[in-house]
Design a protein around this motif. Structure first.
Motif, mmCIF file in Angstrom:
data_model
loop_
_atom_site.group_PDB
_atom_site.id
_atom_site.type_symbol
_atom_site.label_atom_id
_atom_site.label_comp_id
_atom_site.label_asym_id
_atom_site.label_seq_id
_atom_site.Cartn_x
_atom_site.Cartn_y
_atom_site.Cartn_z
ATOM 1 N N ARG A 32 0.808 -1.213 0.000
ATOM 2 C CA ARG A 32 0.000 0.000 0.000
ATOM 3 C C ARG A 32 0.840 1.262 0.000
ATOM 4 O O ARG A 32 0.377 2.337 -0.417
ATOM 5 N N GLU A 33 2.097 1.150 0.455
ATOM 6 C CA GLU A 33 2.963 2.324 0.485
ATOM 7 C C GLU A 33 3.317 2.827 -0.917
ATOM 8 O O GLU A 33 3.836 3.937 -1.090
ATOM 9 N N LYS A 34 3.033 2.024 -1.936
ATOM 10 C CA LYS A 34 3.335 2.430 -3.311
ATOM 11 C C LYS A 34 2.302 3.403 -3.888
ATOM 12 O O LYS A 34 2.522 3.973 -4.954
ATOM 13 N N GLN A 37 0.670 9.568 -2.169
ATOM 14 C CA GLN A 37 -0.266 10.261 -1.290
ATOM 15 C C GLN A 37 -0.534 11.696 -1.728
ATOM 16 O O GLN A 37 -1.471 12.329 -1.239
#
Length: 243
Positions: A32-34, A37
């Protein structure tokens, strides 16, 4: 401050959708960090269930971005629903899949100026592949990305078919279902930057995006996709549907 943290109609939609989805679905996120943001981005998921937009919309919220879609222009004229879609920044698409109307171009440009995310199903409709693998893609997602100079982030999900089977309109509420969502690295489209956006360029760029989505789905399913991607045109099947 992230866009999601600012008061908007998404707070109202989330207050309705998130609890309901939580009763039926447990999301399991991978990498999910990919998901960027900040900044404009085109998110490209696989598509095999009529409830995909709800599932991916909620998943996108949990991944830190506000879910906006390409929506048929006619839907934006429906009372109440159309108002909600317009207020939430959905991008209108005229019949035939064009994004060249003034309203669509204005909404698309806002992606960059307001650093928004938009979800585009590159397959255009539910996959026709017999085993629910991604089929041949359409060029809308890469055209948008290349014209605006924004990244394409591939996403795959698996398990949604247990919530609502392909072509079905019945939601299987119980038992609670697990849906895996995997985010990929932005697709490298640098080789296509500056080139004329003709059929050859768009087809090659779309193939790279579909390859990335398929690779993510292979990881989730633990199996290899067919060597040849399903092409509805070769099987006399309609490709009409979402952009």
């Amino acid at each position: 401050m992230s866009e999601r943290s600012k008061p908007s109609i998404f707070w109202l939609l989330g207050a309705i959708a998130l609890p309901l989805m939580g009763l039926m679905v447990k999301f399991r996120f991978h990498d999910r960090e990919k998901m960027p943001q900040t900044g404009a981005v085109v998110i490209t998921p696989n598509h095999y269930s009529n409830i995909d937009p709800v599932v991916i919309g909620v998943a996108t919220w949990y991944l830190g971005r506000l879910p906006r879609f390409m929506a048929k222009a006619s839907i934006l004229k429906v009372p109440v629903l159309g108002w909600i879609l317009r207020k939430s920044g959905q991008i209108p698409v005229e019949r035939g899949g064009s994004t060249r109307s003034s309203a669509a171009l204005m909404a698309a440009k806002e992606l960059v100026t307001k650093e928004r995310a938009v979800i585009v199903y590159p397959e255009g409709s539910l996959t026709r592949d017999p085993d629910i693998w991604p089929m041949r893609g359409k060029s809308g997602a890469v055209r948008l990305a290349l014209e605006l100079g924004i990244p394409v982030v591939p996403v795959a999900h698996w398990g949604t078919q247990n919530l609502m089977a392909r072509y079905s309109k019945k939601i299987n509420v119980f038992p609670r279902h697990t849906i895996d969502v995997k985010v990929g690295d932005p697709v490298d489209l640098s080789e296509f930057q500056g080139k004329p956006l003709d059929n050859k360029t768009l087809t090659a760029a779309t193939t790279k995006v579909m390859d990335a989505i398929t690779a993510l789905l292979e990881d989730l399913r633990g199996e290899k996709a067919p060597a040849t991607r399903w092409n509805p045109a070769e099987h006399n099947q309609s490709e009409t549907g979402r952009f």
